[in-house]
Enzyme design. Structure first.
Site, PDB file in Angstrom:
ATOM      1  N   TYR A 291     -14.037   6.367 -12.772  1.00  0.00           N
ATOM      2  CA  TYR A 291     -13.944   5.016 -12.057  1.00  0.00           C
ATOM      3  C   TYR A 291     -14.605   3.940 -12.893  1.00  0.00           C
ATOM      4  O   TYR A 291     -14.384   2.552 -12.906  1.00  0.00           O
ATOM      5  CB  TYR A 291     -14.771   5.223 -10.703  1.00  0.00           C
ATOM      6  CG  TYR A 291     -14.315   4.003  -9.690  1.00  0.00           C
ATOM      7  CD1 TYR A 291     -13.283   3.775  -9.121  1.00  0.00           C
ATOM      8  CD2 TYR A 291     -15.581   3.185  -9.513  1.00  0.00           C
ATOM      9  CE1 TYR A 291     -13.353   2.775  -8.162  1.00  0.00           C
ATOM     10  CE2 TYR A 291     -15.450   1.966  -8.597  1.00  0.00           C
ATOM     11  CZ  TYR A 291     -14.064   1.887  -7.903  1.00  0.00           C
ATOM     12  OH  TYR A 291     -14.236   0.943  -6.919  1.00  0.00           O
TER      13      TYR A 291
ATOM     14  N   ASP B 179       0.831  -0.977   0.104  1.00  0.00           N
ATOM     15  CA  ASP B 179      -0.031  -0.006  -0.151  1.00  0.00           C
ATOM     16  C   ASP B 179       0.860   1.185   0.047  1.00  0.00           C
ATOM     17  O   ASP B 179       2.144   1.245   0.369  1.00  0.00           O
ATOM     18  CB  ASP B 179      -0.940   0.183   1.318  1.00  0.00           C
ATOM     19  CG  ASP B 179      -2.133   0.718   0.928  1.00  0.00           C
ATOM     20  OD1 ASP B 179      -2.138   2.034   0.664  1.00  0.00           O
ATOM     21  OD2 ASP B 179      -3.562   0.268   0.985  1.00  0.00           O
TER      22      ASP B 179
ATOM     23  N   LYS C 246     -12.626   0.522 -14.180  1.00  0.00           N
ATOM     24  CA  LYS C 246     -13.234  -0.917 -13.694  1.00  0.00           C
ATOM     25  C   LYS C 246     -13.604  -1.841 -15.046  1.00  0.00           C
ATOM     26  O   LYS C 246     -13.430  -2.821 -14.912  1.00  0.00           O
ATOM     27  CB  LYS C 246     -14.172  -0.694 -12.741  1.00  0.00           C
ATOM     28  CG  LYS C 246     -13.668  -0.106 -11.452  1.00  0.00           C
ATOM     29  CD  LYS C 246     -12.521  -1.181 -10.784  1.00  0.00           C
ATOM     30  CE  LYS C 246     -12.038  -0.588  -9.263  1.00  0.00           C
ATOM     31  NZ  LYS C 246     -10.875  -1.383  -8.790  1.00  0.00           N
TER      32      LYS C 246
ATOM     33  N   THR D  32     -16.426   0.043   3.103  1.00  0.00           N
ATOM     34  CA  THR D  32     -14.782   0.227   3.131  1.00  0.00           C
ATOM     35  C   THR D  32     -14.665   1.953   3.039  1.00  0.00           C
ATOM     36  O   THR D  32     -15.539   2.617   3.094  1.00  0.00           O
ATOM     37  CB  THR D  32     -14.185  -0.138   1.792  1.00  0.00           C
ATOM     38  OG1 THR D  32     -14.838   0.697   0.737  1.00  0.00           O
ATOM     39  CG2 THR D  32     -14.412  -1.637   1.591  1.00  0.00           C
TER      40      THR D  32
END
Length: 252
Positions: free
Chosen positions: A157, A38, A161, A192
């Site tokens: 996005y 990360d 994706k 999340t």
């Protein structure tokens, strides 16, 4: 802790929180040694510590997946430390801003596409090279339900994706005979940090819940379970599959 993945090595990107953290922990519970990657150092080190605290083995490596040199070094360090790479969950991503297509800022478009699509490709590029040397492996990319259906206000996005979906299929076909199984998970609404930022917008949470047949938002652990299964021997004949984990959203 079980021994399904005893002696195996798993790499998880974006593992400082959310789905990535849940995936890293899930691999560890199955006996894998886990590389936690990360750009967020504190969260990544915390994930690694969580694994060691439960009796597992983990290594944190700071890496920006949008930069080829850092991805190449990530794989090099993984193999130097553990000797191999059996599983990879390419999960790191950014959501970008919320804006309609005609008003979307070019710099944010570039950042979102570079991280989510190019970054996933870079990870696969170097993971596949290592797995070819070993004679096989399994890769799971994190795509999204919005790579399958549209979502207003998230054009970059969605595009990224959707690209991950097609990248997964192309690579899966290319390397199936080499013993590398490549699949993707397509999460829907999952609690999340990324979703929480989106839910902070007025009315977004109520709107999201209204679209879910299951009537609730999912958990990172529910996605992690799918990731681990796709890497397991139980999924040995599963190649190029897009596993939707969305509470029934796209079934409507």
């Amino acid at each position: 802790m079980t021994s399904q993945f005893h002696g195996k090595v798993a790499l998880v990107t974006g593992a400082a929180s959310g789905i990535g953290r849940a995936s890293a922990l899930a691999f560890a519970r199955e006996g894998a040694r886990v590389v936690v990657a990360d750009i967020q150092v504190a969260g990544g080190e915390e994930t690694a510590q969580m694994i060691t605290s439960m009796g597992g083995e983990a290594l944190f490596i700071k890496a920006d997946i949008s930069k080829a040199a850092e991805v190449e070094e990530l794989i090099r360090q993984t193999v130097t430390h553990y000797g191999r790479l059996d599983f990879a969950h390419n999960n790191a991503a950014v959501e970008g801003i919320i804006a309609p297509t005609a008003d979307y800022p070019e710099d944010d478009w570039d950042r979102t596409i570079t991280t989510n699509l190019k970054g996933t490709w870079l990870c696969m590029k170097y993971e596949i090279r290592q797995m070819l040397q070993q004679g096989g492996g399994a890769i799971v990319n994190t795509a999204s339900v919005v790579g399958l259906v549209g979502a207003p206000g998230l054009p970059a996005y969605c595009a990224a994706k959707g690209g991950v979906v097609q990248l997964t299929k192309a690579a899966a076909i290319e390397y199936a005979k080499a013993g590398i199984r490549i699949n993707a998970v397509c999460p829907g609404s999952i609690y999340t940090p990324m979703l929480e930022r989106l839910l902070a917008q007025p009315g977004v949470e109520a709107s999201a819940l209204a679209t879910l047949p299951i009537g609730r938002i999912g958990t990172p652990e529910e996605v992690a379970g799918a990731v681990v299964w796709l890497c397991s021997a139980a999924a040995s004949y599963v190649i190029g599959h897009l596993m939707v984990v969305d509470g029934g959203l796209v079934a409507q």
